[in-house]
Structure formats: C-alpha cells, structure tokens
Design an enzyme around this catalytic site. Structure first.
Site, PDB file in Angstrom:
ATOM      1  N   ASP A  35       0.840  -1.198   0.000  1.00 16.77           N
ATOM      2  CA  ASP A  35       0.000   0.000   0.000  1.00 16.77           C
ATOM      3  C   ASP A  35       0.875   1.248   0.000  1.00 16.77           C
ATOM      4  O   ASP A  35       1.763   1.379   0.843  1.00 16.77           O
ATOM      5  CB  ASP A  35      -0.891  -0.027   1.249  1.00 16.77           C
ATOM      6  CG  ASP A  35      -1.973   1.031   1.217  1.00 16.77           C
ATOM      7  OD1 ASP A  35      -2.219   1.605   0.151  1.00 16.77           O
ATOM      8  OD2 ASP A  35      -2.564   1.301   2.278  1.00 16.77           O
ATOM      9  N   TYR A  36       0.623   2.159  -0.947  1.00 15.69           N
ATOM     10  CA  TYR A  36       1.331   3.440  -0.934  1.00 15.69           C
ATOM     11  C   TYR A  36       0.921   4.238   0.297  1.00 15.69           C
ATOM     12  O   TYR A  36      -0.266   4.353   0.620  1.00 15.69           O
ATOM     13  CB  TYR A  36       0.991   4.256  -2.180  1.00 15.69           C
ATOM     14  CG  TYR A  36       1.791   3.906  -3.410  1.00 15.69           C
ATOM     15  CD1 TYR A  36       3.181   3.981  -3.409  1.00 15.69           C
ATOM     16  CD2 TYR A  36       1.157   3.514  -4.588  1.00 15.69           C
ATOM     17  CE1 TYR A  36       3.919   3.677  -4.540  1.00 15.69           C
ATOM     18  CE2 TYR A  36       1.882   3.209  -5.729  1.00 15.69           C
ATOM     19  CZ  TYR A  36       3.268   3.287  -5.694  1.00 15.69           C
ATOM     20  OH  TYR A  36       3.997   2.984  -6.812  1.00 15.69           O
ATOM     21  N   ASP A 216      -4.857   2.735  -3.666  1.00 14.51           N
ATOM     22  CA  ASP A 216      -3.394   2.827  -3.599  1.00 14.51           C
ATOM     23  C   ASP A 216      -2.762   1.513  -3.149  1.00 14.51           C
ATOM     24  O   ASP A 216      -1.585   1.493  -2.781  1.00 14.51           O
ATOM     25  CB  ASP A 216      -2.989   3.950  -2.633  1.00 14.51           C
ATOM     26  CG  ASP A 216      -3.655   5.267  -2.962  1.00 14.51           C
ATOM     27  OD1 ASP A 216      -3.892   5.519  -4.158  1.00 14.51           O
ATOM     28  OD2 ASP A 216      -3.959   6.031  -2.030  1.00 14.51           O
TER      29      ASP A 216
END
Length: 262
Positions: A35-36, A216
């Site tokens: 996950d960003y 994301d």
C-alpha cells in the site's frame, strides 16, 4: 448491496469483517498487501514544491503531526492527538475543496475554529494555496486539466478567480479539477507500478500472483517461501514507479486473510 466503498476498503469494522472472508486461492498460501503511504499528499508536495512538506517526507516524519505543529505554532513534542486529528482532516480536506463548515461538521468543532485552522494552514503553506489557484486558473483558461503523465480531462464551470470565495466550498467543477490533478496522478503512479510488477513477476519464477488493485493498494497471493522475495521486489518497483521530488513509501503486510493485511 448496501455495503459502501469505505466499508469495503477496511477502514471500518464492517470492512474488516468483509475482508476477513477473502483468502488465498491455494492451500497454505498467504495474501500480501502493498500500500502506498499518503501518496496523494506526496503528490501534492511534489506539485507545490513546498519545502516544509518535502522535508517532512524526506525525513519520513509524521506529516500530520508536522503540519499540526507548524499551523498551531507549537513544538512537535507538544502536538496532541486532537491537534493531529484536525491537521489530518485539513491535509486531506483542502484537496477536496472542503469549507470551514464541512471541516467543522467532520471534526465536531465550531465553524469559527475550523475557519481559523484552515486560514492558518494556508498562511503556513502558501505554496499549496498558489498551486490550487494556479490549477483552477489553468482549468478555466484551457477547459481541461492533466495528470502527471499527461492524461487530460475536459472540464467546464470553473469560476474566474475574482468570483471564488475561499471561505466557501469550491463548486463541483473546481473540486474535480484539483482532484483530477492530484488523485489522477496518484492513479497514474499505481498503474505504472502494476505494469512493472506484472512484468517482473513474469520473469521472477515466484509462486505468486497479483490479484487486485484497490485505490493505492496492490493485493497478491503467494507461497510462504516466496513471501520475502515478493515483498522486496514489489516494494522496489512500486517505490520507483515514477520519480517525484519526495520518496514514494510502500507499506506491506501479509496474512492468511485480507483482514490480516490491514
């Protein structure tokens, strides 16, 4: 039916229960979430060039606490959880054109207090205000906006600068204009990351598959023995998807169910 997008993303108890129903398709395999971290704020820091925001991300600091300290004029060590909560709401709210009224409702604080916090935010981060206004000016002139990779979105209904009231919410077209540039650029980044990860997986000879992209986040399934290699390779390609003036940070977590990965 009846389950909204926020619930499904796992940010609520309902979401966690839903995610708990998802497991890897192979016996004894694991799920991996990559996950960003705060990608939209990192994109904002890149576009604005704001020195304080960039320094915070370069130092891998708590951006919400940093903003809270800067706006409130207190040492970082004195930032309370309540002050950080307000700063977090403003950090994301300004991207969506949130007004003092909207912020006051979301935080449960007087509208005057919300307005003062927003005013202090823009006073401390004038580059953010200039970026937003410049984006709206260009959208009014060109009838379009573009993402970091040049994807264009036609748009109409942007008011001239003299008719915009910063004390009120931006209209729909104005919200779309700013959101397209910031959120659209974040979408560009994860699409590039997906392509790079996919190509790498074709050659890596790992027992692993890319399953889903959710905002994301990328979700994989893999054999436990290949988890370390999958994690390292994925982080490398996501972090290097597009070069910004601040680093792209990737958080990872693995588990038996999707809920274990949140």
């Amino acid at each position: 039916p009846g389950v909204d997008k926020i619930a499904f993303t796992g940010s609520t108890e309902t979401g966690r229960l839903i995610r708990g129903a998802f497991v890897a398709g192979e016996p004894d395999w694991l799920l991996l979430s990559a996950d960003y971290s705060q990608i939209e704020l990192r994109v904002l820091a890149h576009f604005t060039g704001d020195a304080a925001l960039r320094e915070a991300f370069l130092a891998d600091a708590d951006i919400h606490a940093i903003v809270a300290a800067e706006v409130a004029g207190v040492p970082l060590a004195e930032v309370t959880s309540e002050l950080r909560r307000k700063a977090k709401a403003v950090n994301f709210g300004i991207l969506y054109g949130q007004s003092a009224f909207g912020l006051s409702r979301s935080l449960g604080i007087p509208q005057e207090e919300a307005a003062e916090f927003i005013e202090k935010y823009f006073a401390r981060y004038p580059t953010v205000d200039r970026f937003i206004e410049a984006t709206l000016d260009a959208a009014e002139r060109d009838k379009q906006v573009a993402t970091i990779l040049g994807r264009r979105r036609l748009i109409d209904g942007i008011r001239p600068a003299e008719k915009r009231d910063k004390s009120r919410s931006r209209n729909l077209s104005e919200r779309i204009a700013v959101n397209t540039v910031v959120q659209g650029s974040a979408a560009d980044i994860i699409k590039v990351a997906m392509l790079r990860v996919h190509e790498w997986l074709r050659r890596a000879n790992l027992r692993a598959r890319l399953l889903l992209q959710i905002h994301d986040e990328l979700l994989f399934e893999c054999h436990p023995d290949d988890l370390a290699a999958l994690t390292a390779g994925t982080v490398e390609r996501m972090a290097g998807a597009i070069e910004l003036s601040v680093p792209l940070k990737v958080d990872t977590k693995a588990g038996r169910t999707w809920a274990d990965c949140t």
